[in-house]
Design a protein around this motif. Structure first.
Motif, PDB file in Angstrom:
ATOM      1  N   MET A   1       0.825  -1.204   0.000  1.00  0.00           N
ATOM      2  CA  MET A   1       0.000   0.000   0.000  1.00  0.00           C
ATOM      3  C   MET A   1       0.863   1.260   0.000  1.00  0.00           C
ATOM      4  N   ALA A   2       2.055   1.176   0.581  1.00  0.00           N
ATOM      5  CA  ALA A   2       2.899   2.358   0.669  1.00  0.00           C
ATOM      6  C   ALA A   2       3.296   2.884  -0.703  1.00  0.00           C
ATOM      7  N   SER A   3       3.313   1.999  -1.685  1.00  0.00           N
ATOM      8  CA  SER A   3       3.731   2.423  -3.028  1.00  0.00           C
ATOM      9  C   SER A   3       2.573   2.979  -3.853  1.00  0.00           C
ATOM     10  N   LEU A   4       1.375   2.975  -3.282  1.00  0.00           N
ATOM     11  CA  LEU A   4       0.211   3.432  -4.012  1.00  0.00           C
ATOM     12  C   LEU A   4      -0.150   4.861  -3.633  1.00  0.00           C
ATOM     13  N   HIS A   5      -0.719   5.590  -4.587  1.00  0.00           N
ATOM     14  CA  HIS A   5      -1.268   6.892  -4.270  1.00  0.00           C
ATOM     15  C   HIS A   5      -2.626   7.028  -4.963  1.00  0.00           C
ATOM     16  N   PHE A   6      -3.421   7.962  -4.478  1.00  0.00           N
ATOM     17  CA  PHE A   6      -4.820   8.063  -4.890  1.00  0.00           C
ATOM     18  C   PHE A   6      -5.119   9.433  -5.483  1.00  0.00           C
ATOM     19  N   GLN A   7      -6.099   9.428  -6.375  1.00  0.00           N
ATOM     20  CA  GLN A   7      -6.467  10.675  -7.037  1.00  0.00           C
ATOM     21  C   GLN A   7      -7.978  10.699  -7.252  1.00  0.00           C
ATOM     22  N   THR A   8      -8.586  11.833  -7.040  1.00  0.00           N
ATOM     23  CA  THR A   8     -10.022  11.964  -7.291  1.00  0.00           C
ATOM     24  C   THR A   8     -10.260  13.028  -8.349  1.00  0.00           C
ATOM     25  N   GLN A   9     -11.303  12.790  -9.131  1.00  0.00           N
ATOM     26  CA  GLN A   9     -11.758  13.768 -10.112  1.00  0.00           C
ATOM     27  C   GLN A   9     -13.276  13.814 -10.086  1.00  0.00           C
ATOM     28  N   ARG A  10     -13.810  14.968 -10.400  1.00  0.00           N
ATOM     29  CA  ARG A  10     -15.256  15.150 -10.420  1.00  0.00           C
ATOM     30  C   ARG A  10     -15.685  15.800 -11.727  1.00  0.00           C
ATOM     31  N   GLY A  11     -16.843  15.377 -12.222  1.00  0.00           N
ATOM     32  CA  GLY A  11     -17.418  16.002 -13.399  1.00  0.00           C
ATOM     33  C   GLY A  11     -16.481  16.026 -14.589  1.00  0.00           C
ATOM     34  N   SER A  12     -16.323  17.192 -15.190  1.00  0.00           N
ATOM     35  CA  SER A  12     -15.522  17.326 -16.415  1.00  0.00           C
ATOM     36  C   SER A  12     -14.047  17.015 -16.189  1.00  0.00           C
ATOM     37  N   GLU A  13     -13.589  17.033 -14.936  1.00  0.00           N
ATOM     38  CA  GLU A  13     -12.186  16.696 -14.650  1.00  0.00           C
ATOM     39  C   GLU A  13     -11.849  15.271 -15.068  1.00  0.00           C
ATOM     40  N   ILE A  14     -12.852  14.405 -15.087  1.00  0.00           N
ATOM     41  CA  ILE A  14     -12.623  12.987 -15.398  1.00  0.00           C
ATOM     42  C   ILE A  14     -12.089  12.810 -16.814  1.00  0.00           C
ATOM     43  N   GLU A  15     -12.440  13.734 -17.695  1.00  0.00           N
ATOM     44  CA  GLU A  15     -12.001  13.609 -19.087  1.00  0.00           C
ATOM     45  C   GLU A  15     -10.480  13.583 -19.203  1.00  0.00           C
ATOM     46  N   ALA A  16      -9.779  14.178 -18.254  1.00  0.00           N
ATOM     47  CA  ALA A  16      -8.317  14.234 -18.301  1.00  0.00           C
ATOM     48  C   ALA A  16      -7.678  12.857 -18.203  1.00  0.00           C
ATOM     49  N   VAL A  17      -8.400  11.870 -17.653  1.00  0.00           N
ATOM     50  CA  VAL A  17      -7.825  10.530 -17.495  1.00  0.00           C
ATOM     51  C   VAL A  17      -8.585   9.481 -18.304  1.00  0.00           C
ATOM     52  N   PHE A  18      -9.305   9.914 -19.321  1.00  0.00           N
ATOM     53  CA  PHE A  18     -10.062   8.982 -20.164  1.00  0.00           C
ATOM     54  C   PHE A  18      -9.192   7.848 -20.692  1.00  0.00           C
ATOM     55  N   ASP A  19      -8.016   8.161 -21.208  1.00  0.00           N
ATOM     56  CA  ASP A  19      -7.170   7.119 -21.812  1.00  0.00           C
ATOM     57  C   ASP A  19      -6.774   6.065 -20.785  1.00  0.00           C
ATOM     58  N   ASP A  20      -6.341   6.512 -19.608  1.00  0.00           N
ATOM     59  CA  ASP A  20      -5.933   5.566 -18.566  1.00  0.00           C
ATOM     60  C   ASP A  20      -7.116   4.734 -18.080  1.00  0.00           C
ATOM     61  N   LEU A  21      -8.243   5.395 -17.866  1.00  0.00           N
ATOM     62  CA  LEU A  21      -9.415   4.691 -17.362  1.00  0.00           C
ATOM     63  C   LEU A  21      -9.953   3.705 -18.393  1.00  0.00           C
ATOM     64  N   ALA A  22      -9.973   4.110 -19.653  1.00  0.00           N
ATOM     65  CA  ALA A  22     -10.442   3.220 -20.713  1.00  0.00           C
ATOM     66  C   ALA A  22      -9.562   1.982 -20.813  1.00  0.00           C
ATOM     67  N   ALA A  23      -8.251   2.166 -20.767  1.00  0.00           N
ATOM     68  CA  ALA A  23      -7.319   1.026 -20.852  1.00  0.00           C
ATOM     69  C   ALA A  23      -7.486   0.086 -19.668  1.00  0.00           C
ATOM     70  N   LEU A  24      -7.690   0.647 -18.487  1.00  0.00           N
ATOM     71  CA  LEU A  24      -7.875  -0.189 -17.291  1.00  0.00           C
ATOM     72  C   LEU A  24      -9.180  -0.968 -17.374  1.00  0.00           C
ATOM     73  N   ARG A  25     -10.252  -0.317 -17.806  1.00  0.00           N
ATOM     74  CA  ARG A  25     -11.536  -1.007 -17.942  1.00  0.00           C
ATOM     75  C   ARG A  25     -11.412  -2.194 -18.902  1.00  0.00           C
ATOM     76  N   ILE A  26     -10.760  -1.986 -20.026  1.00  0.00           N
ATOM     77  CA  ILE A  26     -10.598  -3.057 -21.009  1.00  0.00           C
ATOM     78  C   ILE A  26      -9.791  -4.208 -20.415  1.00  0.00           C
ATOM     79  N   ALA A  27      -8.712  -3.884 -19.709  1.00  0.00           N
ATOM     80  CA  ALA A  27      -7.847  -4.926 -19.135  1.00  0.00           C
ATOM     81  C   ALA A  27      -8.582  -5.768 -18.106  1.00  0.00           C
ATOM     82  N   VAL A  28      -9.332  -5.127 -17.206  1.00  0.00           N
ATOM     83  CA  VAL A  28     -10.002  -5.861 -16.133  1.00  0.00           C
ATOM     84  C   VAL A  28     -11.240  -6.591 -16.635  1.00  0.00           C
ATOM     85  N   PHE A  29     -12.002  -5.943 -17.503  1.00  0.00           N
ATOM     86  CA  PHE A  29     -13.248  -6.551 -17.964  1.00  0.00           C
ATOM     87  C   PHE A  29     -13.053  -7.653 -19.001  1.00  0.00           C
ATOM     88  N   ARG A  30     -11.808  -7.927 -19.385  1.00  0.00           N
ATOM     89  CA  ARG A  30     -11.554  -9.091 -20.237  1.00  0.00           C
ATOM     90  C   ARG A  30     -11.816 -10.387 -19.480  1.00  0.00           C
TER      91      ARG A  30
END
Length: 199
Positions: free
Chosen positions: A1-30
């Protein structure tokens, strides 16, 4: 856990991480039970729903610079028509329900309590507004004898029940996506789980 860090986004801020979130969704939902053959373009189109909602929320987990886990939530009113459908024309008050989106984590980072953290963060976000009484999410249902089901597969039902969620078999919707190795989307039955939002 010590090597992990957390980030929150709300509303339109989420668009900034679309690429990362999309790639993660594809990887896990396989993995079973979703068996999702996704594409980045489709994912980014879907995620626009969250960027367009003022009250949507993303809680992401990073290992160094890589997003390794994420969870989202959004007012049910702001979700897509497919997600809202079981509640429309029913006794439920859509404007008092907060919808919990994905809860995804790469295998190497499971077993650290982050599943509980995901629910805690989303429920806390919904409570901030003071107008929501219920949280819900939906999960795919596959046949018991599905050929791709791993021998050691354990559904998340026990975990969800411990979190206070109750399966509502009468609340169902149908979503479509291509299974692994397929190019055509096919309908998948989704069943809802709900709980009262604790003060």
């Amino acid at each position: 856990m010590a090597s992990l860090h957390f980030q929150t986004q709300r509303g339109s801020e989420i668009e900034a991480v679309f690429d990362d979130l999309a790639a993660l969704r594809i990887a896990v939902f396989r993995d079973y039970p979703y068996l999702y053959e996704g594409t980045i373009n489709y994912e980014k189109e879907y995620l626009k729903t969250y960027a367009q909602s003022e009250r949507s929320f993303l809680f992401a987990v990073y290992h160094e610079q890589t997003m390794v886990g994420a969870t989202t939530c959004i007012p049910l009113r702001d979700e897509t028509a497919d997600i809202r459908q079981p509640f429309e024309g029913s006794d439920f008050e859509i404007d008092t329900i907060f919808y919990l989106g994905e809860s995804i984590l790469l295998p190497a980072f499971r077993g650290l309590g982050l599943g509980h953290r995901f629910f805690d963060e989303r429920e806390a976000h919904a409570r901030r507004f003071g107008t929501y009484k219920t949280t819900c999410f939906c999960a795919v249902e596959r046949p018991e004898n599905h050929p791709a089901k791993p021998v050691d597969y354990r559904p998340n039902d026990v975990f969800w029940i411990k979190r206070g969620y109750k399966k509502e078999p009468a609340l169902r919707s149908t979503l479509e996506w291509p299974d692994l190795g397929e190019v055509v989307s096919t309908p998948k039955p989704m069943v809802y789980w709900m709980r009262a939002l604790q003060p």
